[in-house]
Scaffold this motif. Structure first.
Motif, short mmCIF file in Angstrom:
data_model
loop_
_atom_site.label_atom_id
_atom_site.label_comp_id
_atom_site.label_asym_id
_atom_site.label_seq_id
_atom_site.Cartn_x
_atom_site.Cartn_y
_atom_site.Cartn_z
N ALA A 108 -3.84 7.99 -22.87
CA ALA A 108 -2.52 8.28 -23.44
C ALA A 108 -1.40 7.51 -22.77
N MET A 109 -1.53 7.27 -21.48
CA MET A 109 -0.42 6.69 -20.72
C MET A 109 -0.62 5.21 -20.38
N GLY A 110 -1.86 4.73 -20.44
CA GLY A 110 -2.11 3.32 -20.16
C GLY A 110 -1.30 2.41 -21.08
N ASN A 111 -0.78 1.32 -20.53
CA ASN A 111 0.08 0.40 -21.29
C ASN A 111 1.26 1.14 -21.90
N ALA A 112 1.74 2.16 -21.21
CA ALA A 112 2.86 3.00 -21.67
C ALA A 112 2.60 3.62 -23.04
N ARG B 210 1.49 13.68 -13.70
CA ARG B 210 2.62 13.77 -12.77
C ARG B 210 2.46 12.78 -11.62
N ALA B 211 1.23 12.42 -11.30
CA ALA B 211 0.97 11.50 -10.18
C ALA B 211 1.23 10.04 -10.55
N LEU B 212 1.47 9.75 -11.82
CA LEU B 212 1.71 8.37 -12.25
C LEU B 212 3.09 7.90 -11.81
N THR B 213 3.22 6.61 -11.61
CA THR B 213 4.49 6.01 -11.24
C THR B 213 4.92 5.03 -12.33
N PRO B 214 5.75 5.48 -13.28
CA PRO B 214 6.21 4.56 -14.33
C PRO B 214 6.86 3.32 -13.72
N TYR C 123 2.22 1.82 -15.12
CA TYR C 123 2.33 1.15 -16.40
C TYR C 123 3.75 0.61 -16.54
N GLY C 124 3.93 -0.29 -17.49
CA GLY C 124 5.22 -0.96 -17.64
C GLY C 124 6.11 -0.33 -18.69
N PRO C 125 7.10 -1.06 -19.15
CA PRO C 125 8.08 -0.54 -20.12
C PRO C 125 7.55 -0.59 -21.54
N LEU C 126 8.30 -0.01 -22.46
CA LEU C 126 8.04 -0.21 -23.87
C LEU C 126 8.50 -1.62 -24.22
#
Length: 479
Positions: free
Chosen positions: A252-256, A285-289, A293-296
């Protein structure tokens, strides 16, 4: 004319010239035969592998994704190019086929011919891996290729064509890149006559796919369309919840969240729903945007993501992690929602951001029903400790590909076809079907001997032919 990226905005005349040049070079490329093309494509593959860091830097600079993600994308592209090069002869080469009792006197064979020139219109989320699923297979099948990369990531396409020419200089014109906005893609899809392509492979939104399809329809140019998804994960009561949560967060969160076959919906058995939500939230919660992963890449997508999250809450959903404020920055934070009604946009529309909806279901029958209710039909996943149950659930899902106890497992297996139906598009890339998608079947029969009764000759007495037809009819009536 030069666009804002510093790359040319190619016009219809430019596209026609590129197509004509690719067609001319493609004739020599097709004449090589599959084995020589394999040698050339593997040489290119090795050159790409040696330049992996260079490609990764270009991908990262244009899309904003971390370099480690870009390097993984390069690897996946290499895997598919390698498979296409090595298997084209086996898949497309001439082979005997059964003639049947009526035509036992004929030796029948089937092979596949290149279509000519393939127009590939690529996306911005995976600007190398995704188009390679068409480019590599089209080249292996003996076609020339004109590649129009996304205007958000044109440099990858320019570098790709240049690298081919440098690795295989004798056939440099077989792969050509044209750059520009949607008008350049429209020109590629809509060019008529000898300067037009023989098939278009498109990746993008359903709305744009309809425009490309309309342009192709004017010249009866076939189209392969991969248009995105709203992929669901089914989590059974006996599933390994740690493994499921880990895979869901990555999917869900990979590659934003900008993955067409990424995870956007989860249907978990009621008995494990709360525990699964807690584990998903803990990992997310442990992820660091900005680092994880990067921006949109497409700034306007922020509005879509924010609207989906806001409406989900208005409709009665609960934010387990994040919320509207989390997705207002160009690098949005992860959002985990639950209890979102099935008619809310966060469930029905492609979000394409780091947002996942985790809803409880009564059982896996309801999970299958909800998963298949979507207008998208691209990929899905099932988590259960029972292999038999997992395969049974996978077989019931309408999506084009399913992973059991993983997500996106099918994307890295080059022998498996990839594609969907409905709003996810039509046609297949990857695997044997991906090679055949860029080739035309060629049927040949050779008469081995004169048949006892020749039904294709006026010289055969009518009564004798009638008896033979009646005998055949009776056989088919009995068996």
């Amino acid at each position: 004319m030069t666009g804002g990226t510093g790359h040319p905005v190619h016009t219809l005349d430019d596209v026609r010239a590129a197509t004509a040049a690719a067609r001319s070079a493609g004739r020599r490329w097709a004449a090589l035969g599959a084995r020589e093309r394999r040698t050339a494509l593997l040489r290119w593959k090795r050159a790409l592998a040696a330049r992996a860091d260079e490609f990764a830097r270009v991908i990262a600079s244009e899309t904003g994704k971390p370099v480690h993600d870009a390097r993984a994308e390069v690897l996946m592209a290499l895997v598919h190019l390698d498979w296409a090069a090595r298997h084209a002869h086996r898949v497309l080469g001439r082979r005997r086929v059964a003639s049947g009792l009526l035509s036992v006197h004929q030796r029948a064979s089937l092979s596949y011919r290149p279509l000519g020139v393939i127009g590939v219109i690529g996306p911005w989320n995976y600007p190398l891996y995704t188009p390679m699923g068409s480019i590599g297979y089209a080249l292996a099948a003996g076609n020339g290729v004109v590649f129009k990369p996304s205007e958000l990531a044109p440099g990858v396409g320019v570098l790709l064509a240049r690298s081919f020419g440098e690795a295989v200089p004798a056939h440099a014109g077989v792969l050509r890149t044209v750059t520009g906005p949607g008008s350049t893609g429209a020109a590629l899809a809509g060019a008529q006559g000898p300067a037009g392509v023989d098939k278009v492979a498109f990746t993008g939104s359903p709305g744009t796919a309809r425009k490309v399809a309309a342009a192709c329809a004017a010249t009866l140019t076939p189209l392969l369309a991969e248009c995105g998804g709203k992929d669901a994960v089914l989590v059974a009561a006996d599933a390994d919840l740690d493994a499921a949560a880990d895979a869901i967060v990555w999917g869900a969160m990979g590659n934003a969240g900008q993955t067409c076959a990424g995870v956007e919906r989860v249907y978990a058995a009621e008995s494990v729903h709360e525990e699964l939500c807690a584990r998903i939230v803990s990992r997310a919660r442990a992820l660091t945007p900005g680092e994880t992963y990067g921006p949109l890449t497409l700034p306007s997508q922020l509005g879509v993501v924010e609207r989906h999250v806001e409406q989900a809450l208005v409709d009665g959903g609960t934010a387990r992690l994040g919320g509207p404020d989390s997705v207002r920055a160009r690098v949005p934070g992860p959002v985990v929602l639950s209890g979102v009604p099935e008619d809310s946009p966060a469930v029905t529309e492609e979000t394409f951001g780091p947002v996942v909806v985790v809803n409880p279901v009564r059982d896996m029958d309801e999970a299958v029903e909800r998963a298949d209710a979507s207008v998208y039909s691209l990929g899905a996943a099932v988590f259960t400790r029972s292999r038999a149950a997992g395969l049974a659930l996978a077989g019931r899902l309408a999506s084009g590909a399913v992973s059991v106890n993983s997500v996106l497992g099918f994307a890295t297996v080059p022998s498996l076809p990839f594609g969907g139906a409905g709003e996810s598009g039509y046609g297949r890339i990857h695997g044997a079907e991906g090679l055949r998608a860029f080739a035309a079947p060629h049927s040949v029969t050779v008469r081995r001997f004169a048949p006892p009764v020749d039904l294709t000759s006026f010289a055969t007495p009518r009564e004798r032919a009638a008896r033979a037809v009646e005998l055949g009819r009776r056989l088919h009536a009995r068996f």
